[in-house]
Motif scaffolding. Sequence first.
Motif, PDB file in Angstrom:
ATOM      1  N   GLY A 118       2.176   9.212  -3.980  1.00 44.38           N
ATOM      2  CA  GLY A 118       0.917   8.760  -4.964  1.00 44.38           C
ATOM      3  C   GLY A 118       1.587   7.613  -5.889  1.00 44.38           C
ATOM      4  O   GLY A 118       0.720   7.213  -6.675  1.00 44.38           O
ATOM      5  N   SER A 177       0.238  -2.171  -6.471  1.00 43.88           N
ATOM      6  CA  SER A 177      -0.402  -1.523  -5.405  1.00 43.88           C
ATOM      7  C   SER A 177      -1.852  -2.619  -4.874  1.00 43.88           C
ATOM      8  O   SER A 177      -2.296  -3.298  -5.927  1.00 43.88           O
ATOM      9  N   GLU A 201       0.799  -1.193   0.066  1.00 44.39           N
ATOM     10  CA  GLU A 201      -0.075  -0.097   0.030  1.00 44.39           C
ATOM     11  C   GLU A 201       0.762   1.207   0.110  1.00 44.39           C
ATOM     12  O   GLU A 201       2.206   1.170   0.168  1.00 44.39           O
ATOM     13  N   GLN A 202       0.277   2.272  -0.421  1.00 45.51           N
ATOM     14  CA  GLN A 202       1.218   3.642  -0.421  1.00 45.51           C
ATOM     15  C   GLN A 202       1.925   4.061   0.842  1.00 45.51           C
ATOM     16  O   GLN A 202       2.930   4.629   0.720  1.00 45.51           O
ATOM     17  N   SER A 240      -0.827   4.628  -5.040  1.00 43.50           N
ATOM     18  CA  SER A 240      -2.211   5.210  -4.435  1.00 43.50           C
ATOM     19  C   SER A 240      -3.210   4.577  -5.532  1.00 43.50           C
ATOM     20  O   SER A 240      -4.480   4.578  -5.345  1.00 43.50           O
TER      21      SER A 240
END
Length: 785
Positions: free
Chosen positions: A138, A196, A120-121, A141
């Motif tokens: 980002g 992601s 995850e970010q 993201s």
Amino acid sequence: MLKNYLKIAFRSLWNRKFYSALNISGLAIGLAVCMMIVFYVKHEFTYDDYHEKADRIVRITTRFETPDKPMTIASSPVLLASYLNKDYPEIEKTTRFEITDATVKSAGTLQRESDVYFAEQSVFDVFSFTFLNGTASGALSKPNSAVVTKSFSEKYFGKKDALGETISINKILYEITGVIADLPSNSDMKINVLLSREFVDTKEWLTDDFPVYTFALFKNKPNLSTFDKKLQILSQRYIQPELKAQGANEYKVIFETEALKDVHYSAGKMGDSPKGNKQYGYLFSFLALFVLVIAVLNYINLLTASATERSKEVCIRKANGAKRRQLIWQFLFESFIISFLSILLSAVIVKIATPALNNLLQIRIPINWTGILLVSGLGLLVITMLGGLYPSFVLSSFKPIQALKGTFSPNGQSVWLRKGITLFQFSLAFAMIFGVLVIRQQMTFLQNHNPGFDREQILSVSVPDDSVARSKINGLAAILRQESKIEDVTVGLVSFKADAAFPTGTTIFKVNGKKKEVMCSYFLIDENFIPTLNIRLLQGRNLSADNISDKNGGFIVNEAFVKMSGWANPIGQEVDGFMHKGKVIGVARNFNYKSLHNKVEPLLMVYNNFPPAGIMIKTKPENLSIIESAWKAHYPDYPFDYSFLDNAFEAQYRKDHVMMVLFNGFAFLTVLVSCLGLLSLITFSTRLRTKEIGIRKVLGSSVSGIVALLSKDYLLLVVLAFVIASPAGYYAMNKWLQTFAYRIDISWLDFAIAGFVTVATALFTISFQSIKAALMNPVKSLRSE
């Protein structure tokens, strides 16, 4: 004055070229070995230190408390990170990783890639990654985003900027939003690609099989023992109710923390990355110290041994008015020159040898020249003082009258010092040779040990983690069984290989009428598994596809399980475990399904009712093309990646093999440096006794008698070294052997061989010079008389 010191120093070195070469090379080898070991140990003891917030990062693992014994895994539930963020204000951020099998499609070719994670970010808020293209902001993201390493980018896109490009991973197109520098080799978690993922779909703690690695970044350096107690409250509040609802009242889930710097040495957890052993780091640190001490002691030994030969030079200078202080500075300057040349040579050796060491260890040890310069400067000062101070005081204290009349003889103190140094060197040399013998025998034992099943010519292939792909595996197996060159084919839930994570589950059975619950490993197999691997059944029969009860209730247990259960007659005993409930139909002889570091643990084999995930094929290597053709027909979108069982199982001893190679190298260098010192000492000893040897030859002494005369004192020291080092060598190697459940016994023959090699090496070294002295024409040595 300095110019005069320099001239005399170089003149002295040149006049004693052989002695100078031995002195410089011995010290250089010792320094080079020491520096390389220091770099390696620093590399090993600084895992993940490159992260800017490393001292505040913590990994959270899971321990299951069961009615039998606890089980610890490296991963944790998906929901844990969310609750940590919500309920614990001392935590700044959390992040999760989920490893995945990855098949990359590029330019029409398919390749398997390892070290691919969903993340995850927030991973960029916790860990430090160096972005070469793109930014951390980002980067993960958006859905279907990927951050790749420089090596991955160059592999698939060459020198072109990969930012904004798309790549197919597991049939999904990902946009590359960042390229990061390759992680240092002292990273516990190896990362090639980050994909992601938001991890927002999970609603219950026990829904998934604890698939993620959870890391937390604290606002301040945490007190882990205090925080562990808080995690117990979290588990009791959220997880225990779910366990109770499932009827697992006797089970507990306990979360445990470990600092990031300790993760690489936190062994014994299921589903974890390969771990290191700090004991090896300590061992090599001691070896570095010993090699350096031997080299420096050699240096001191040789300088003091040369004192008598230079006594007339010193005393003539004293008779001409030289002060003791000037003589001390002169010999310190000579020590400085030798130390400086040795350090230069050692730097060259480090530069040449480091790539070979990196290749052997499969790591990247950077050569820190700034560090080398600092260490060299300190080493130059220390070695100059240690190596030059004592000899310079000894040399400058000679009495001119005694030396010039030829009546000077070395005092007992310096003689005993040289003997003590030689004794220490060969004590260590014997211990190293003994260690080499024991380690080599143990490695040979590991390679030749019968594991209890056939590993030769067994091909193991893992099927992609895809429901459609797994549904095709039985068809692939059926096609292969029709080939005459294929001997056997078996499919199962897990591909049987050295690093496989075998399923573990609660097993319920009765002993003397009493119910017992234990955690055991399971093999989910078919009826062809046992004959393919030629596993011997001691009692009962194999599983049968034609017997319906076998598919849901047939258990084959190993000897370790029978011993643990205490059954006198295991056949027919009732067992309940891993969604199978039935009776024991067979007992297999123990076989080593894990490395020989571990004892054979209780194991149950049941029929696999899940979609198979692995296939094993018994055939000769030359038939690979047949298997590959069948694979491509069934799996055109997945590469044919395979391994042979014998190679896979040998790979688990790679660390032991590397240790053996390194130990062999250090032993050789230790013996070499010791022999260089001994050679120099015997050279000076024979030079000082030249006239004595000449007189003895004139009086009828034989060559063998003179060789024995020159050799006996040193050989006695070597024999004494054997006596002193034997207990220490036995203790050290016995401790190392204790790390193996299956090991050799140390015998008296090991001591005898190590002793013989040590004595023979010393005798060869001594003989090289003593025979030369014994063959010298006595007329030359007595000419001045």
